[in-house]
Motif scaffolding. Structure first.
Motif, PDB file in Angstrom:
ATOM      1  N   ALA A   1      19.141  70.173  49.586  1.00  0.00           N
ATOM      2  CA  ALA A   1      19.091  71.309  48.651  1.00  0.00           C
ATOM      3  C   ALA A   1      18.395  70.907  47.363  1.00  0.00           C
ATOM      4  O   ALA A   1      17.571  71.649  46.819  1.00  0.00           O
ATOM      5  N   ALA A   2      18.728  69.698  46.874  1.00  0.00           N
ATOM      6  CA  ALA A   2      18.123  69.213  45.631  1.00  0.00           C
ATOM      7  C   ALA A   2      16.626  69.032  45.797  1.00  0.00           C
ATOM      8  O   ALA A   2      15.832  69.413  44.932  1.00  0.00           O
TER       9      ALA A   2
ATOM     10  N   GLY B   1      23.222  77.070  44.124  1.00  0.00           N
ATOM     11  CA  GLY B   1      22.625  75.924  43.454  1.00  0.00           C
ATOM     12  C   GLY B   1      21.498  76.357  42.545  1.00  0.00           C
ATOM     13  O   GLY B   1      20.824  77.354  42.818  1.00  0.00           O
TER      14      GLY B   1
ATOM     15  N   LEU C   1      26.666  78.864  36.822  1.00  0.00           N
ATOM     16  CA  LEU C   1      25.241  78.684  37.094  1.00  0.00           C
ATOM     17  C   LEU C   1      24.452  79.956  36.768  1.00  0.00           C
ATOM     18  O   LEU C   1      23.322  79.883  36.290  1.00  0.00           O
TER      19      LEU C   1
ATOM     20  N   ALA D   1      22.203  77.854  52.343  1.00  0.00           N
ATOM     21  CA  ALA D   1      22.529  76.771  51.401  1.00  0.00           C
ATOM     22  C   ALA D   1      23.738  75.973  51.865  1.00  0.00           C
ATOM     23  O   ALA D   1      23.817  74.755  51.647  1.00  0.00           O
TER      24      ALA D   1
ATOM     25  N   PRO E   1      23.554  68.173  50.133  1.00  0.00           N
ATOM     26  CA  PRO E   1      23.204  68.231  48.710  1.00  0.00           C
ATOM     27  C   PRO E   1      21.831  67.641  48.423  1.00  0.00           C
ATOM     28  O   PRO E   1      21.087  68.161  47.581  1.00  0.00           O
TER      29      PRO E   1
ATOM     30  N   GLU F   1      26.146  66.557  39.778  1.00  0.00           N
ATOM     31  CA  GLU F   1      27.364  67.156  40.316  1.00  0.00           C
ATOM     32  C   GLU F   1      28.537  67.075  39.343  1.00  0.00           C
ATOM     33  O   GLU F   1      29.587  67.661  39.593  1.00  0.00           O
TER      34      GLU F   1
ATOM     35  N   LEU G   1      20.210  64.877  41.193  1.00  0.00           N
ATOM     36  CA  LEU G   1      21.310  65.690  41.681  1.00  0.00           C
ATOM     37  C   LEU G   1      22.485  65.548  40.711  1.00  0.00           C
ATOM     38  O   LEU G   1      23.066  64.470  40.583  1.00  0.00           O
TER      39      LEU G   1
ATOM     40  N   TYR H   1      18.885  69.313  39.832  1.00  0.00           N
ATOM     41  CA  TYR H   1      19.502  70.333  40.682  1.00  0.00           C
ATOM     42  C   TYR H   1      21.011  70.264  40.507  1.00  0.00           C
ATOM     43  O   TYR H   1      21.610  69.189  40.581  1.00  0.00           O
ATOM     44  N   ILE H   2      21.624  71.438  40.294  1.00  0.00           N
ATOM     45  CA  ILE H   2      23.075  71.521  40.118  1.00  0.00           C
ATOM     46  C   ILE H   2      23.651  72.368  41.252  1.00  0.00           C
ATOM     47  O   ILE H   2      23.372  73.568  41.331  1.00  0.00           O
ATOM     48  N   PRO H   3      24.439  71.761  42.141  1.00  0.00           N
ATOM     49  CA  PRO H   3      25.078  72.566  43.187  1.00  0.00           C
ATOM     50  C   PRO H   3      26.366  73.194  42.655  1.00  0.00           C
ATOM     51  O   PRO H   3      27.025  72.636  41.772  1.00  0.00           O
ATOM     52  N   ALA H   4      26.695  74.384  43.196  1.00  0.00           N
ATOM     53  CA  ALA H   4      27.959  75.012  42.810  1.00  0.00           C
ATOM     54  C   ALA H   4      29.115  74.212  43.404  1.00  0.00           C
ATOM     55  O   ALA H   4      29.067  73.767  44.547  1.00  0.00           O
TER      56      ALA H   4
END
Length: 878
Positions: A447-448, A335, A359, A439, A444, A304, A302, A347-350
Motif C-alpha cells: 500500500a505504501a 490510507g 486521515l 486496500a 502495508p 504507523e 511507512l 504513507y499513513i495507514p488507518a
C-alpha cells in the motif's frame, strides 16, 4: 498438456509496428519505433500463449522459388522506408541477444518457413500459433494452428484470432480456399496480380459457390456477374499464376530443430545492455537481476505511529506544494500518501489512533492550506475528502489525457515514463496483477509503495505536464474547463438521481407482458416454439423453415446479426417482431433489472462521470451509463418515468437546440447558414427549400426529413453510401443531395476540405477552445483507415467544440447555483442536455439562470438556443 510453438512473421510484425507507432530515436539517433513495437507485441503474445518454443522468421530478399518464374510481378511492392530498413538488422540483433531462434532460408520467403514449421508442429501433435499481419497466412489455419493478426483499430492494437471456424465466419471460405480467393481478387501488397475487375465480394461469392478457381472455370457460363465471367475466361492463365503465387510452401528445406527454438530466459545481460542502449526504459523492468537499478521511484516512509504521522502531516500542511493519494476501503480512507519531494514521501495507514476520520481531516487540511496540490484522479479522491477551494489543484491524469486523448488508460507509471523519463513500479509490479486489489488485501508495504509512488508522480509530473500543455496551447483549456469540471462532476456524482423502485418494478412487469406477446407472435409465425436467443435455432427457422432469402451461412450456422435482420424486416413481419423482441429483452435486462443493482441506500443512483474516455472531449457515464437511456422506442423512453424529482421538487430539462449545426455555421463562416439561424427559421426546411429548389412554404415532410439527414450527416462527415443507407435511396441520389448541399452552403465544403488538409499537415485537429484530437489514421496506407481519418478530421472540431461548450455551461450553472445558494442541483448531463432537480419555489429563477448561463457559454456567429421543460419525472421533463 500439449506443447506449443509460437511462430512470428518478422518483417510483417516489424512493418505493422513501424506504421503503428510514432517515430522514436534513441540518444544515438537510431530509429527504434518498429523494434519497440515488435517487442511489445512479442511480450503480449508470450504472456497470452505461454509457449515452450519460439521462432521468428525473416525474408532474405533473395529470389524465391515461388516467384523466380514470374519476374514481371517482382518489385511491385512499395520500397521499404529507410527508417524501417535500418531496424531489420537491429531487430535481429535484439532477438539474438534474447536467445530467440531466427529462421531464414535462401530462396524461400518467411511465410514458406512459417508454413513448413506450422505443418510440422501440427503433425507432431503440438499446438501452433502463427503471428503475422499478412492475411495470406490464414490459409494455414486449422483447429490446432491458430493464426493471430495484430492490427491497429482506433489508435489501439488489437489481435484477431483465426482457427478454421473464424476464417469461415469472417471470409465465407475455408482456410485453403483463401488461396483461391487471392487468385481471383489478387493482393498488390504481396505481388499477387489476380484477374482484372474482380473484387473481394465477387471473388468470395464465386469461391464459396464453386469451391476453387479450377471448378469455377469449368462452370464458366454460370458465373455471375457477366464481367467476372468474362474476366475469368480471358485471364484464366493469370488466375492460375496468382494461385501459385498465393500458395505457401509447407515443405521447404528449413534447417530447424526444437531444442534451438526452446524458450529460455529472454532477459539476458546482453539483452539488458541493448535495451538500455536503445532507451527502452520501461522494458528494463522485465529484467529481474537489474530491476532494482532501473526503478527510480522515491523511498516511501511507512508511518504507523501517531506521533511521527502527526509531525509529517504538520510539515505537509506547511509546504508550498504536495502530491497526495488516498486508498479507500468501504467508503472510508484506508490510507493516505503525501509526497513533498523524492526524499520526503510518506504513507499513513488507518489503524489505532490514525482513524479514517483523522486521515480525512489531514487530507482536507492539506487540500485547504497547500497552495499547489497535485493528484492522480482528483474526482475519485474527493469522494473521501473535499477541497474548500478549486484553485491550485492539478490532476495529472486529466493533463495526460488532453495531451494524448487516444489512449485507453492513463497510469501513473506511464506518465512517469513519458514525462519524467523515470521507470517506477507499476501496479502490476507491486501486486502481481493489473487489477488493483482492495486496500484491506494489500500488505502495508504494498500500500505504501503504490500510494507513495502515485503521490510522488503526481507531484513530480506537474511541471513537465504543465509545460507540455503550454507548448500545445491547451493550458487555458485545462485550467478553465477541465479542472473546474472535476468539481462540477464531483457534485453531480454526490447528488445522484432518485429512482422510484416500485415504478421500476412495474416497468419491468410491463416489459415482460410485451415480451410474452411478441414471443407468442414469433412462435405462431414460425409454426413452432424454439429458443429465440439462439442464433443457430433462429437461423434454421428463418432461412430453412421459412425460406427467407439473404441468409449468410457460416460453419456455426446462419448469421442473425442485427444488420442482416434489419435488411429482411421490411418484407418479413416475423423478423420485425424478432428485432422488437431483442430490443425489449435488452431493455429488461439492462434497465428494468440492471438499474436496481445501482440504487444506493439513499434511494438514488450515483453514476460515475468520466473525463478521460472519449477522444472528442465528450463526457461519458458508467456504473450505470445514464447517457444511453433509450429514446427511439416509446417503451424505451418510458424508463425515464422511474427517475423522479424528490419531494417538493421538479426536474428542469435544458437542451441545446442543434448545437453542432450552430457550431458548424460558426466555424465555417457560411453566410447563408448563419443568416438562416439569425432569422430563427426552421433550418431543415430552409435547407430543403434551397437544396430541392422549392418555395419555403411548399417543402414536403419527406424533403424536410431528407434535408435534416443531410444537415446532421454533414456534421459527421457522412458519405453518399451512408446517406443512401439512412434514406433508403440510391448512392447517386445521395451524392446529388450532398453536392447540392455544398452548392447551397459553399463555405461548409471549404471548411471541411481545409480541416482535412490541415489535419494531414499537422497530424491533428483542434476545437474552438484549443482541444487537440490527433488523427493518425490519415497517414495509414489503408484506404478505409484514411477515409475514417477524414471523417474524424471533419467531425472532431465540431463535436469537440460542442462538448467544450456543454462543459462550460455545466461549470457556469453549477457554480452559480452554489453562489446564489440555491437548493437546485445539477444531476445529469446527457449529450446536449442538462437535468436539474429544482424546488418548486425556485423554478422561475433557475430557468432564467439556465437560459443565461447556457446561452452565454460561448460567443458564436449564431445564438445558442436552449429548450426547457419541467416535470415530476425525467419523462415528463423531456
Amino acid at each position: 498438456m500439449k506443447e506449443k510453438i509460437v511462430l512470428i512473421d518478422g518483417h510483417s510484425i516489424l512493418n505493422r509496428a513501424f506504421y503503428g507507432l510514432p517515430n522514436l530515436t534513441n540518444s544515438e539517433g537510431l530509429h527504434t519505433n518498429a523494434v519497440y513495437g515488435f517487442l511489445n507485441i512479442l511480450f503480449k503474445i508470450l504472456e497470452e500463449e505461454k509457449p515452450q518454443y519460439l521462432t521468428v522468421a525473416f525474408d532474405l530478399h533473395a529470389p524465391t522459388f515461388r516467384h523466380e518464374m514470374y519476374a514481371e510481378y517482382k518489385g511491385t511492392r512499395k520500397p521499404m522506408p529507410e527508417e524501417l530498413r535500418e531496424q531489420v538488422p537491429l531487430m535481429k540483433q535484439v532477438l539474438e541477444a534474447m536467445g530467440v531462434k531466427i529462421a531464414e532460408q535462401e530462396g524461400y520467403e518467411a511465410d514458406d518457413i512459417l508454413g513448413t514449421l506450422a505443418r510440422r508442429g501440427e503433425r507432431e501433435g503440438r499446438d501452433v500459433t502463427i503471428v503475422s499481419g499478412d492475411r495470406d497466412l490464414l490459409q494455414l489455419a486449422t483447429d490446432t494452428i491458430l493464426v493471430r493478426i495484430p492490427k491497429t483499430r482506433m489508435g489501439k492494437t488489437v489481435i484477431e484470432d483465426y482457427h478454421t471456424a473464424e476464417v469461415l465466419e469472417k471470409y465465407q471460405v475455408t482456410p485453403p480456399q483463401i488461396i483461391d480467393l487471392k487468385a481471383l481478387m489478387g493482393d498488390t501488397s504481396d505481388n499477387i496480380p489476380g484477374i482484372p475487375g474482380v473484387g473481394e465480394k465477387t471473388a468470395t461469392k464465386i469461391i464459396a459457390e464453386y469451391g476453387s478457381v479450377e471448378n469455377a472455370h469449368e462452370h464458366l457460363e454460370e458465373i455471375k456477374p457477366k464481367k467476372a465471367m468474362e474476366s475469368l475466361r480471358d485471364h484464366y492463365d493469370l488466375a492460375e499464376l496468382s494461385k501459385k503465387l498465393a500458395t505457401i510452401d509447407t515443405d521447404s528445406p528449413i534447417d530447424w530443430d526444437y531444442e534451438s527454438a526452446r524458450i529460455g530466459s529472454l532477459y539476458t545481460p546482453e539483452a539488458y545492455d541493448i535495451f538500455r542502449r536503445l532507451d527502452f526504459k520501461n522494458l528494463l523492468t522485465r529484467f529481474d537481476s537489474q530491476k532494482a537499478e532501473s526503478l527510480k521511484g522515491p523511498e516511501v516512509k511507512l508511518l504507523e505511529e501517531f506521533q511521527e504521522a502527526e509531525e509529517a502531516c504538520r510539515r505537509a500542511a506547511a509546504a508550498r506544494r504536495a502530491g497526495i493519494c488516498i486508498l479507500p476501503e468501504q467508503g472510508q480512507i484506508a490510507g493516505l500518501a503525501v509526497s513533498l519531494s523524492a526524499e520526503d514521501t510518506f504513507y499513513i495507514p488507518a489503524g489505532g489512533f490514525l482513524t479514517p476520520d483523522y486521515l480525512k481531516t489531514v487530507a482536507e487540511r492539506i487540500m485547504a492550506e497547500v497552495p499547489e496540490v497535485s493528484t492522480f484522479g482528483l474526482k475519485g479522491l474527493m469522494k473521501y475528502a473535499r477541497a474548500p477551494r478549486q484553485e491550485g489543484f492539478f490532476d495529472i491524469q486529466i493533463a495526460a489525457y488532453l495531451l494524448n486523448p487516444l489512449k485507453s488508460v492513463y497510469t501513473y507509471d506511464d506518465i512517469a515514463k513519458e514525462y519524467l523519463g523515470a521507470v517506477i513500479p507499476s501496479a502490476e509490479d507491486i501486486f502481481g496483477s493489473v487489477k488493483l486489489p482492495g486496500a484491506s488485501v494489500m500488505t502495508p508495504e504494498q500500500a505504501a509503495c503504490y500510494a507513495g509512488q502515485t503521490a510522488f508522480v503526481s507531484l513530480a509530473a506537474r511541471e513537465p505536464l504543465s509545460g507540455a500543455l503550454e507548448e500545445q496551447h491547451m493550458k487555458q483549456l485545462f485550467l478553465e474547463i477541465e479542472m473546474p469540471l472535476v468539481f462540477t462532476l464531483a457534485d453531480m456524482e454526490e447528488a445522484g438521481i432518485e429512482v422510484h423502485a416500485e415504478e421500476l418494478q412495474e416497468y419491468g412487469r410491463n416489459l415482460q407482458v410485451r415480451i410474452d406477446e411478441v414471443e407468442k407472435k414469433i412462435y405462431e409465425q414460425a409454426g413452432e416454439t424454439f429458443n429465440i436467443n439462439s442464433p443457430k435455432q433462429l437461423g434454421v427457422i428463418l432461412f430453412e423453415k421459412l425460406k427467407l432469402t439473404g441468409g449468410k451461412k457460416t460453419k456455426s450456422g446462419y448469421s442473425t446479426a442485427a444488420d442482416v435482420l434489419e435488411r429482411l424486416a421490411p418484407d418479413a413481419p416475423v423478423v420485425a417482431d424478432i428485432l422488437e423482441y431483442r430490443q425489449l429483452t435488452k431493455l429488461k435486462s439492462t434497465y428494468a433489472d440492471g438499474l436496481m443493482n445501482y440504487v444506493a441506500a439513499d434511494g438514488r443512483i450515483h453514476s460515475s462521470f468520466n473525463q478521460t474516455i472519449t477522444a472528442t472531449g465528450r463526457i461519458s457515464s458508467t456504473d450505470p451509463n445514464l447517457q444511453n437511456i433509450p429514446v427511439r422506442m416509446e417503451l424505451g423512453r418510458q424508463i425515464r418515468k422511474v427517475f423522479v424529482a424528490k419531494e417538493g421538487c421538479v426536474f428542469i430539462d435544458a437542451d441545446y437546440s442543434q448545437i453542432e449545426l450552430r457550431v458548424l455555421a460558426h466555424l465555417s463562416g457560411d453566410e447563408k447558414l448563419i443568416q438562416a439561424y439569425r432569422e430563427a427559421s426552421d433550418i431543415h426546411r430552409i435547407t430543403a427549400s434551397e437544396v430541392f429548389h422549392v418555395p419555403f412554404d411548399q417543402v414536403t415532410p419527406l424533403q424536410r426529413r431528407n434535408a435534416k439527414a443531410v444537415n446532421f450527416g454533414i456534421v459527421y462527415g457522412i458519405s453518399s453510401f451512408g446517406l443512401s443507407q439512412d434514406l433508403s435511396i440510391s448512392r447517386k441520389e445521395a451524392a446529388d443531395y450532398i453536392e447540392k448541399y455544398f452548392q447551397t452552403y459553399p463555405k461548409i465544403k471549404e471548411f471541411l476540405d481545409r480541416t482535412v488538409k490541415e489535419a494531414k499537415d499537422k497530424g491533428y485537429v483542434d476545437t474552438m477552445f484549443g482541444r487537440r484530437r490527433p488523427v493518425p489514421e490519415l497517414k495509414s496506407s489503408n484506404y478505409m483507415q484514411r477515409s475514417f481519418g477524414e471523417r474524424v478530421a471533419m467531425n472532431s472540431p465540431i463535436q469537440g467544440t460542442a462538448a467544450d461548450i456543454i462543459k462550460i455551461a455545466m461549470i457556469r450553472v453549477n457554480e452559480r447555483l452554489k453562489r446564489e445558494q440555491r437548493k437546485a442541483r445539477l444531476l445529469l448531463q446527457v449529450h446536449d442536455e442538462l437535468l436539474i432537480e429544482c424546488p418548486m419555489e425556485e423554478v422561475d429563477q433557475v430557468c432564467a439562470l439556465l437560459e443565461e448561463e447556457m446561452r452565454g457559454a460561448a460567443s458564436l456567429a449564431v445564438e445558442l438556443e436552449v429548450d426547457m421543460h419541467t416535470g415530476k419525472n425525467w419523462y415528463e421533463a423531456k
